[in-house]
Scaffold this motif. Structure first.
Motif, short mmCIF file in Angstrom:
data_model
loop_
_atom_site.label_atom_id
_atom_site.label_comp_id
_atom_site.label_asym_id
_atom_site.label_seq_id
_atom_site.Cartn_x
_atom_site.Cartn_y
_atom_site.Cartn_z
N VAL A 1 -6.04 1.05 -3.01
CA VAL A 1 -5.92 0.78 -4.31
C VAL A 1 -4.25 1.08 -4.51
O VAL A 1 -3.90 2.03 -4.02
CB VAL A 1 -6.60 1.67 -5.08
CG1 VAL A 1 -8.37 1.16 -4.79
CG2 VAL A 1 -6.59 3.05 -4.65
N PRO A 2 -3.98 0.37 -5.62
CA PRO A 2 -2.64 0.84 -6.11
C PRO A 2 -2.34 2.30 -6.67
O PRO A 2 -3.27 3.00 -7.27
CB PRO A 2 -2.38 -0.28 -7.26
CG PRO A 2 -3.45 -1.36 -7.17
CD PRO A 2 -4.64 -0.66 -6.37
N LEU A 3 -1.30 2.75 -6.11
CA LEU A 3 -1.13 4.44 -6.48
C LEU A 3 0.16 4.46 -7.06
O LEU A 3 1.18 3.96 -6.63
CB LEU A 3 -1.32 5.20 -5.02
CG LEU A 3 -2.55 5.04 -4.31
CD1 LEU A 3 -2.08 5.82 -3.08
CD2 LEU A 3 -3.64 5.94 -5.12
N THR A 4 0.39 5.33 -8.01
CA THR A 4 1.35 5.71 -8.82
C THR A 4 1.59 7.20 -8.78
O THR A 4 1.12 8.00 -9.45
CB THR A 4 1.34 5.30 -10.30
OG1 THR A 4 1.09 3.90 -10.36
CG2 THR A 4 2.65 5.67 -11.07
N PRO A 5 2.79 7.56 -8.08
CA PRO A 5 2.92 9.22 -8.27
C PRO A 5 3.78 9.45 -9.34
O PRO A 5 4.68 8.60 -10.09
CB PRO A 5 3.92 9.18 -6.93
CG PRO A 5 4.64 8.03 -6.61
CD PRO A 5 3.64 6.78 -7.18
N TYR A 6 3.77 10.57 -10.00
CA TYR A 6 4.32 10.80 -11.31
C TYR A 6 4.54 12.46 -11.23
O TYR A 6 3.66 13.32 -11.19
CB TYR A 6 3.48 10.57 -12.38
CG TYR A 6 4.08 10.85 -13.59
CD1 TYR A 6 4.85 9.29 -14.25
CD2 TYR A 6 4.49 12.04 -14.30
CE1 TYR A 6 5.73 9.59 -15.46
CE2 TYR A 6 5.53 12.07 -15.47
CZ TYR A 6 6.03 10.70 -16.05
OH TYR A 6 6.77 10.81 -16.92
N ILE A 7 5.88 12.82 -11.38
CA ILE A 7 6.54 13.82 -11.35
C ILE A 7 7.15 14.33 -12.54
O ILE A 7 8.28 13.21 -12.75
CB ILE A 7 7.45 14.47 -10.15
CG1 ILE A 7 6.68 14.23 -8.71
CG2 ILE A 7 8.02 15.88 -10.35
CD1 ILE A 7 5.50 15.16 -8.51
#
Length: 566
Positions: A108-114
């Motif tokens: 599935v599409p994944l978006t990391p966010y820091i």
């Protein structure tokens, strides 16, 4: 040099010690250490010395774990994108890297966010939620943060976004209305081990996802290099499940680390890598990304697919680290000068401020100042229209309680017993400084004004043997609540070879022996000024740990000296 107080741990039960020494066929000193640490039988010693996967708890014992797994599986089944949100420190960035690396198997599409340390601050941000909404994301997995983000999670809900919280901080009276809230410190959570770091909680989630697919836990070994890095950096107790995860994680770090971690550790002296290599080599570089540039750079490095890719990223992070180190040294010196110029060397607490100081390093500076002036310390800098500070404490003193007593002068504050952060209006700086000094003066005990050396056992130098060192080495990994054993030897003779060493002669190379016994050398960092006194007296007391010295192909035992008394 500030005189230190030696605190000896209680002597363990002699009969239990003798029985354990016989059962394990180890020296009495080793048995005494084990009993002190709660290892009282052959079976307990076997588990202590040989941690394995069977000692990990069932992840589904954690409250809401079934709900978290079901919610992720629901998004995966629909092929929907997922955001993985984490804090900008080591625990947060390793957690995001861990979850990203595991979830990518689902396709599935994944978006990391820091979040940006300076624009968004700590924890779940409205800005991050808005990014999720723009990308059509309906599920955010938050790691190492979120247990108090009630308002942010409620805001996300109005946008049709669910949260899974994976945190290890203490919750408030209520917690967010998320799809699942995983935190072993929840009062209604019966999970047997409460001291996991944020990445540890994240690991329990991927363990649960793995188990629900019918897979075995051992297949998750490649993820444990990230978990042990977080355990080391977050200074959580190295006991119970943390010790098992750290032991297995170090095995992974030494045998097959991910390219990004290998690149970070390339400047460490030698294998096998230990917890302290993660603390002093890997962790500062990971943190430097968030302090100087952006925590997302650390995630990119930890997810690098090849050595070549990782090395290029590690070089950039090394530049951030060098900048961080330069700022740290420069600001520490400016703060020390400020204390001297104001005649505050004997103050009850340290409160310093300069509008130009870099916000990303004031916490490190506070810790550095305590090395010179051992007392509760607050370091302020300018942050937008406000002043922001990092607070550090000394052993035994609850700085969070001290801040609570000064809360009328602050806009906000948070943290725990030994470390905290706060913001205030510039007009309240002097009021805060006065109130904080008064509160510390009222509550700091005489014992808390003196640095302490915790000593496990008195141990004559004659009892130091290669066999004892091998047994001590097997007590690793070391860290809080399973520290490297510290011993004390009294009135040892000082050999003529003792001398000050180092470029500025600030360290002491101590060569000592007992009557009619061979000498053993040790290094006492920062004790160079004691050289003449030690040699003149001819005898001293030493508090020490036993270590190995590797020199020109030869290996010998040496002392790492914690304190010297003449």
């Amino acid at each position: 040099m500030t005189e230190k107080s030696w605190q000896f741990k209680p002597e363990p039960d002699p009969e239990m010690t003798q029985n354990l020494a016989r059962a394990l066929q180890v020296p009495q000193a080793a048995a005494r250490l084990l009993v002190q640490r709660g290892v009282e039988s052959f079976e307990a010693a076997k588990q202590y010395f040989r941690p394995d996967w069977t000692q990990l708890h069932d992840p589904f014992l954690m409250k809401d774990m079934d709900r978290a797994v079901a919610r992720i599986q629901e998004e995966v089944a629909r092929g929907n994108p997922i955001m993985v949100f984490g804090d900008y420190d080591v625990d947060g960035t390793t957690s995001v890297s861990l979850m990203m690396a595991y979830l990518k198997r689902y396709g599935v599409p994944l978006t990391p966010y820091i979040p940006d340390r300076y624009q968004e601050g700590y924890g779940i941000s409205k800005q991050g939620i808005d990014v999720a909404k723009q990308q059509g994301i309906a599920l955010i997995i938050a790691l190492d943060c979120g247990i108090k983000a009630n308002d942010q999670v409620a805001y996300a809900k109005t946008l049709g976004i669910d949260f899974i919280i994976c945190d290890h901080h203490l919750p408030g009276d209520t917690w967010p209305e998320a799809a699942a809230v995983l935190d072993p410190k929840r009062p209604d959570c019966a999970y047997p081990y409460k001291e996991l770091c944020g990445c540890g909680v994240g690991f329990k989630l991927i363990q649960a996802l793995h188990q629900s697919g019918g897979d075995q836990g051992e297949e998750l070994a490649p993820f444990l290099d990230l978990v042990v890095t977080a355990i080391a950096a977050d200074i959580v107790p190295i006991t119970g499940e943390n010790r098992t995860l750290a032991y297995l994680g170090l095995k992974q770090v030494n045998e097959d680390p991910r390219p990004g971690l290998a690149a970070l550790l390339s400047s460490a002296k030698a294998k096998p890598y230990r917890i302290r290599d993660l603390v002093f080599v890997a962790a500062p570089r990971i943190n430097a990304a968030g302090r100087i540039k952006h925590g997302a750079h650390a995630v990119e490095l930890l997810l690098a697919g090849s050595a070549a890719e990782a090395e290029a990223m590690a070089e950039a992070i090394e530049r951030y680290n060098l900048e961080r180190r330069s700022l740290d040294q420069e600001i520490t010196q400016q703060a020390l000068d400020q204390i001297i110029n104001r005649g505050e060397q004997e103050a009850i607490a340290t409160v310093v401020y300069d509008p130009s100081w870099h916000k990303g390093v004031v916490g490190i500076v506070a810790s550095r100042l305590i090395e010179t002036y051992y007392r509760p310390t607050v370091v302020f800098t300018k942050s937008g229209d406000h002043l922001a500070a990092s607070v550090r404490s000394v052993k035994g003193f609850d700085v969070y309680q001290a801040l609570e007593a000064c809360s009328e002068f602050m806009l906000q504050f948070g943290g725990h017993k030994y470390a905290a952060g706060l913001t205030l209006d510039p007009s309240q700086f002097e009021n805060f400084k006065q109130a904080f000094n008064q509160e510390v003066a009222r509550t700091l005990t005489p014992e808390q004004k003196v640095p302490q050396v915790a000593i496990d056992l008195p141990l004559p130098l004659s009892e130091i043997t290669p066999k004892l060192f091998r047994i001590l080495s097997q007590m690793a990994p070391f860290g809080p609540e399973n520290a490297r054993p510290v011993f004390a030897a009294h009135q040892v003779h000082v050999a003529p070879y003792t001398k000050a060493v180092g470029a500025d002669l600030s360290h002491l190379r101590l060569v000592v022996h007992e009557p009619n016994e061979p000498t053993i050398s040790g290094i006492a960092f920062g004790y160079g000024a004691m050289t003449e006194a030690v040699k003149k007296k001819g005898r001293c007391d030493v508090a020490y740990v036993i270590d190995e010295n590797h020199w020109q192909g030869q290996t010998s035992l040496q002392l790492m000296v914690k304190d010297v008394r003449v």
